[in-house]
Design an enzyme around this catalytic site. Structure first.
Site, PDB file in Angstrom:
ATOM      1  N   HIS A   1       4.204  -6.346  -2.120  1.00  0.00           N
ATOM      2  CA  HIS A   1       5.519  -5.573  -2.882  1.00  0.00           C
ATOM      3  C   HIS A   1       6.327  -6.602  -0.975  1.00  0.00           C
ATOM      4  O   HIS A   1       5.581  -6.734  -0.470  1.00  0.00           O
ATOM      5  CB  HIS A   1       5.531  -4.222  -2.417  1.00  0.00           C
ATOM      6  CG  HIS A   1       6.703  -3.530  -2.511  1.00  0.00           C
ATOM      7  ND1 HIS A   1       7.737  -3.205  -1.047  1.00  0.00           N
ATOM      8  CD2 HIS A   1       7.573  -3.008  -3.063  1.00  0.00           C
ATOM      9  CE1 HIS A   1       8.840  -2.746  -1.906  1.00  0.00           C
ATOM     10  NE2 HIS A   1       8.880  -2.530  -3.304  1.00  0.00           N
TER      11      HIS A   1
ATOM     12  N   LEU B   1      -0.421   3.111   5.990  1.00  0.00           N
ATOM     13  CA  LEU B   1       0.741   2.911   6.772  1.00  0.00           C
ATOM     14  C   LEU B   1       2.010   2.596   6.354  1.00  0.00           C
ATOM     15  O   LEU B   1       2.512   1.817   5.944  1.00  0.00           O
ATOM     16  CB  LEU B   1       0.068   1.657   7.137  1.00  0.00           C
ATOM     17  CG  LEU B   1       0.581   0.247   8.248  1.00  0.00           C
ATOM     18  CD1 LEU B   1       0.643   0.921   9.788  1.00  0.00           C
ATOM     19  CD2 LEU B   1       0.638  -1.017   8.009  1.00  0.00           C
TER      20      LEU B   1
END
Length: 348
Positions: free
Chosen positions: A230, A126
């Site tokens: 992240h 993605l």
């Protein structure tokens, strides 16, 4: 307006640019021409024919701007991981060390190397260009895959997995990997991330510790990032949590990012999606316009298309038991459908 479609050979230059822009830690898009081409070839092969059963296959999609014809994002579904090459994760567990005689009871977290996700279907790759990260574009790109999963569920496992990118800095340094590197490896994080991305994973079995790792022996910095994502990946995680995905203790072996999962039948957009018949009427949309946004896709395989639009939906079922959805000429054209065709929809 973005439309989701299967990747084509002509998208190679853009895919390579995405690989460069995605940076360290984005294992599924390494900057390697041969591997990126193999991914395109794999997807073209997967879309060449509809299988009746689950098998290995990569279904790779891109997001194309309908106004400029520019591709601005990607997403993919790996039908079955770990069949051709081992698929590793750490499982965060517990061990109890106690002595009733001494009155001591200690619970210690452990990390155990597993192949538990072998055969599971994975949501992967993605990526949305920064210039396109606005409005509902990210939600469309991420969730469009659920309409494909709903329409062709027999191609996939009953469990759906998504690996979330773990914590690393702008230079690709991972606190978790730094500890493993110090004690077991002599390669930095960008190197192992790249090798894993191009499929050269023999070093994992050769060099990874064979026994469970006691988490309390890790550095403070390494322990702090176990199961954390992240910053660039947090929106993607939120989209999945909206759909019912949850973390069950599995983390990536390199950066300790969480792997979240959900039963296919329990994914919100799959469970609540439904078919509808298509009507096309630009003028009617002005009068009975719905304020609700819907994910909408055609029901085609090789020519799969999906987009996000405000729809006019008749809740009165037809003789077939399905509602009718009124589309504009533009949306119908993007989806490659005509009046009387069937589409799949789900409210956002």
């Amino acid at each position: 307006m973005l439309v989701i479609r299967p990747i084509a050979q002509q998208d190679f230059p853009t895919l390579k640019q995405f690989a460069i822009e995605s940076g360290h830690g984005f294992t599924s898009l390494p900057v390697n021409d041969a591997l990126l081409q193999r991914k395109i070839d794999s997807s073209l092969a997967a879309f060449s024919e509809v299988s009746m059963t689950k098998r290995e296959g990569l279904y790779f999609f891109v997001a194309e701007d309908s106004e400029t014809s520019k591709v601005v994002g990607t997403c993919a579904i790996d039908a079955a991981v770990g069949l051709s090459a081992p698929f590793y994760n750490y499982l965060l567990g517990k061990q109890v060390h106690s002595s009733a005689r001494l009155g001591i009871y200690n619970v210690v977290e452990t990390l155990t190397l597993t192949n538990d996700y072998t055969g599971v279907s994975e949501l992967c790759t993605l990526f949305l260009q920064e210039s396109a990260r606005h409005g509902r574009n990210g939600r469309l790109l991420s969730k469009s895959r659920f309409l494909f999963l709903a329409e062709f569920s027999t191609l996939f496992d009953h469990r759906i997995l998504a690996e979330m990118r773990g914590v690393s800095d702008a230079n690709g340094n991972s606190p978790f990997w730094s500890w493993l590197q110090e004690h077991f490896f002599t390669m930095d994080f960008p190197t192992v991330d790249y090798l894993s991305g191009i499929g050269q994973q023999d070093f994992i079995a050769d060099l990874m510790p064979k026994f469970p790792i006691y988490a309390n022996l890790l550095s403070k910095e390494a322990r702090a990032v176990i199961g954390h994502t992240h910053s660039n990946t947090q929106p993607a995680l939120r989209f999945l949590e909206e759909e019912g995905f949850s973390w069950r203790g599995y983390v990536d072996i390199f950066d300790a990012g969480p792997s979240v999962e959900c039963e296919l039948s329990q994914i919100h957009s799959i469970r609540n999606s439904r078919h509808a018949w298509v009507a096309i009427n630009d003028e009617g949309l002005c009068d009975v316009h719905s304020a609700d946004y819907y994910l909408i896709s055609n029901t085609q395989f090789a020519d799969f298309r999906a987009t996000l639009a405000q729809l006019s939906l008749s809740d009165s079922p037809t003789t077939t038991g399905l509602p009718t959805v009124t589309l504009s000429e533009k949306v119908a054209r993007l989806l490659k459908v005509q009046a009387g065709d069937k589409v799949r929809i789900v409210k956002i």
